[in-house]
Scaffold this motif. Structure first.
Motif, PDB file in Angstrom:
ATOM      1  N   ALA A  12      -8.377   8.224   1.716  1.00  0.00           N
ATOM      2  CA  ALA A  12      -9.474   7.707   2.539  1.00  0.00           C
ATOM      3  C   ALA A  12      -9.810   8.685   3.653  1.00  0.00           C
ATOM      4  CB  ALA A  12      -9.107   6.337   3.114  1.00  0.00           C
ATOM      5  N   PHE A  13      -8.773   9.257   4.264  1.00  0.00           N
ATOM      6  CA  PHE A  13      -8.980  10.243   5.326  1.00  0.00           C
ATOM      7  C   PHE A  13      -9.704  11.469   4.777  1.00  0.00           C
ATOM      8  CE2 PHE A  13      -7.454  14.011   7.659  1.00  0.00           C
ATOM      9  CZ  PHE A  13      -7.950  13.709   8.924  1.00  0.00           C
ATOM     10  N   ASN A  14      -9.270  11.959   3.616  1.00  0.00           N
ATOM     11  CA  ASN A  14      -9.910  13.125   3.008  1.00  0.00           C
ATOM     12  C   ASN A  14     -11.369  12.847   2.678  1.00  0.00           C
ATOM     13  OD1 ASN A  14      -7.545  14.569   3.203  1.00  0.00           O
ATOM     14  ND2 ASN A  14      -6.979  14.308   1.060  1.00  0.00           N
TER      15      ASN A  14
ATOM     16  N   ARG B  84      -2.968  28.256   8.143  1.00  0.00           N
ATOM     17  CA  ARG B  84      -3.719  26.997   8.255  1.00  0.00           C
ATOM     18  C   ARG B  84      -3.229  26.174   9.443  1.00  0.00           C
ATOM     19  NH1 ARG B  84      -7.619  26.713   5.279  1.00  0.00           N
ATOM     20  NH2 ARG B  84      -7.714  27.755   3.289  1.00  0.00           N
ATOM     21  N   LEU B  85      -1.924  26.192   9.698  1.00  0.00           N
ATOM     22  CA  LEU B  85      -1.396  25.505  10.885  1.00  0.00           C
ATOM     23  C   LEU B  85      -1.936  26.135  12.167  1.00  0.00           C
ATOM     24  CD1 LEU B  85       2.336  24.800   9.973  1.00  0.00           C
ATOM     25  CD2 LEU B  85       0.600  23.113  10.595  1.00  0.00           C
TER      26      LEU B  85
ATOM     27  N   ALA C  51     -13.980  20.431  12.230  1.00  0.00           N
ATOM     28  CA  ALA C  51     -13.298  21.576  11.621  1.00  0.00           C
ATOM     29  C   ALA C  51     -11.780  21.383  11.677  1.00  0.00           C
ATOM     30  CB  ALA C  51     -13.697  22.871  12.320  1.00  0.00           C
ATOM     31  N   ALA C  52     -11.274  20.829  12.766  1.00  0.00           N
ATOM     32  CA  ALA C  52      -9.837  20.560  12.864  1.00  0.00           C
ATOM     33  C   ALA C  52      -9.417  19.511  11.841  1.00  0.00           C
ATOM     34  CB  ALA C  52      -9.482  20.092  14.278  1.00  0.00           C
ATOM     35  N   LEU C  53     -10.223  18.481  11.679  1.00  0.00           N
ATOM     36  CA  LEU C  53      -9.929  17.462  10.661  1.00  0.00           C
ATOM     37  C   LEU C  53      -9.948  18.080   9.267  1.00  0.00           C
ATOM     38  CD1 LEU C  53     -12.038  14.484  12.050  1.00  0.00           C
ATOM     39  CD2 LEU C  53      -9.561  14.814  12.232  1.00  0.00           C
ATOM     40  N   SER C  54     -10.864  19.006   9.040  1.00  0.00           N
ATOM     41  CA  SER C  54     -10.927  19.702   7.754  1.00  0.00           C
ATOM     42  C   SER C  54      -9.692  20.551   7.536  1.00  0.00           C
ATOM     43  CB  SER C  54     -12.178  20.579   7.688  1.00  0.00           C
ATOM     44  OG  SER C  54     -13.332  19.782   7.749  1.00  0.00           O
ATOM     45  N   ALA C  55      -9.234  21.189   8.597  1.00  0.00           N
ATOM     46  CA  ALA C  55      -8.002  22.000   8.483  1.00  0.00           C
ATOM     47  C   ALA C  55      -6.810  21.111   8.146  1.00  0.00           C
ATOM     48  CB  ALA C  55      -7.755  22.762   9.782  1.00  0.00           C
ATOM     49  N   MET C  56      -6.816  19.890   8.684  1.00  0.00           N
ATOM     50  CA  MET C  56      -5.731  18.952   8.327  1.00  0.00           C
ATOM     51  C   MET C  56      -5.759  18.621   6.835  1.00  0.00           C
ATOM     52  SD  MET C  56      -5.724  16.034  11.199  1.00  0.00           S
ATOM     53  CE  MET C  56      -4.666  16.110  12.606  1.00  0.00           C
ATOM     54  N   THR C  57      -6.942  18.394   6.309  1.00  0.00           N
ATOM     55  CA  THR C  57      -7.022  18.061   4.880  1.00  0.00           C
ATOM     56  C   THR C  57      -6.619  19.248   4.017  1.00  0.00           C
ATOM     57  OG1 THR C  57      -9.357  18.664   4.638  1.00  0.00           O
ATOM     58  CG2 THR C  57      -8.878  16.397   5.259  1.00  0.00           C
TER      59      THR C  57
END
Length: 160
Positions: free
Chosen positions: A6-8, A99-100, A150-156
């Motif tokens: 769902a988050f992705n 990525r981190l 963009a940060a949320l995208s990096a998390m995914t």
């Protein structure tokens, strides 16, 4: 559907929406500039505030809203000169580390931009255009939003 899925999906929707909004801003910028040129040529009068609106709204949106889409499509710059001969496992570990670092950098920038946007919002930041004051504090939030998505995208991309 799991929470991660769902988050992705949410991040993908936000990324696409930001990317589409950026494209709309390019279109609006083009129309605005064409209208200004036509007004200068036909009426000998430019549209007041075109430069200010283009630089404070359109360009900010075009630069910062697509960051998440770039992250999700892996279109950011990767320099592989030193890592191309490493074993696959080492390259994968370095990719996770990069990525981190990207995630941390995006979060720091998003937080800093949000704090700055909040300060400018409270102050009612504006730009003096010939006949009116153009509020520019909303564009500060566009930068913060672009980096947050963009940060949320990096998390995914990390699989979180």
């Amino acid at each position: 559907m799991t929470v991660i899925n769902a988050f992705n999906r949410l991040v993908n929707v936000l990324s696409r929406a930001a990317f589409v909004l950026s494209g709309l801003m390019i279109l609006l910028m083009m129309l605005h500039i064409c209208a200004d040129v036509a007004s200068r040529a036909l009426l000998s009068k430019p549209l007041i505030g075109t430069l200010e609106i283009v630089s404070s709204y359109y360009m900010v949106s075009v630069c910062f809203l697509p960051l998440a889409a770039l992250e999700l499509s892996r279109e950011h710059v990767f320099v592989e000169v030193f890592t191309q001969r490493l074993p696959a496992r080492s390259r994968a570990a370095l990719d996770v580390f990069a990525r981190l670092c990207t995630l941390v950098a995006f979060l720091i920038i998003a937080t800093s931009c949000a704090l700055y946007a909040w300060k400018k919002t409270l102050g009612g930041e504006f730009m003096d255009v010939v006949y009116y004051d153009l509020p520019i504090w909303p564009s500060r939030w566009v930068v913060a939003t672009g980096f947050l998505i963009a940060a949320l995208s990096a998390m995914t991309m990390l699989g979180w």
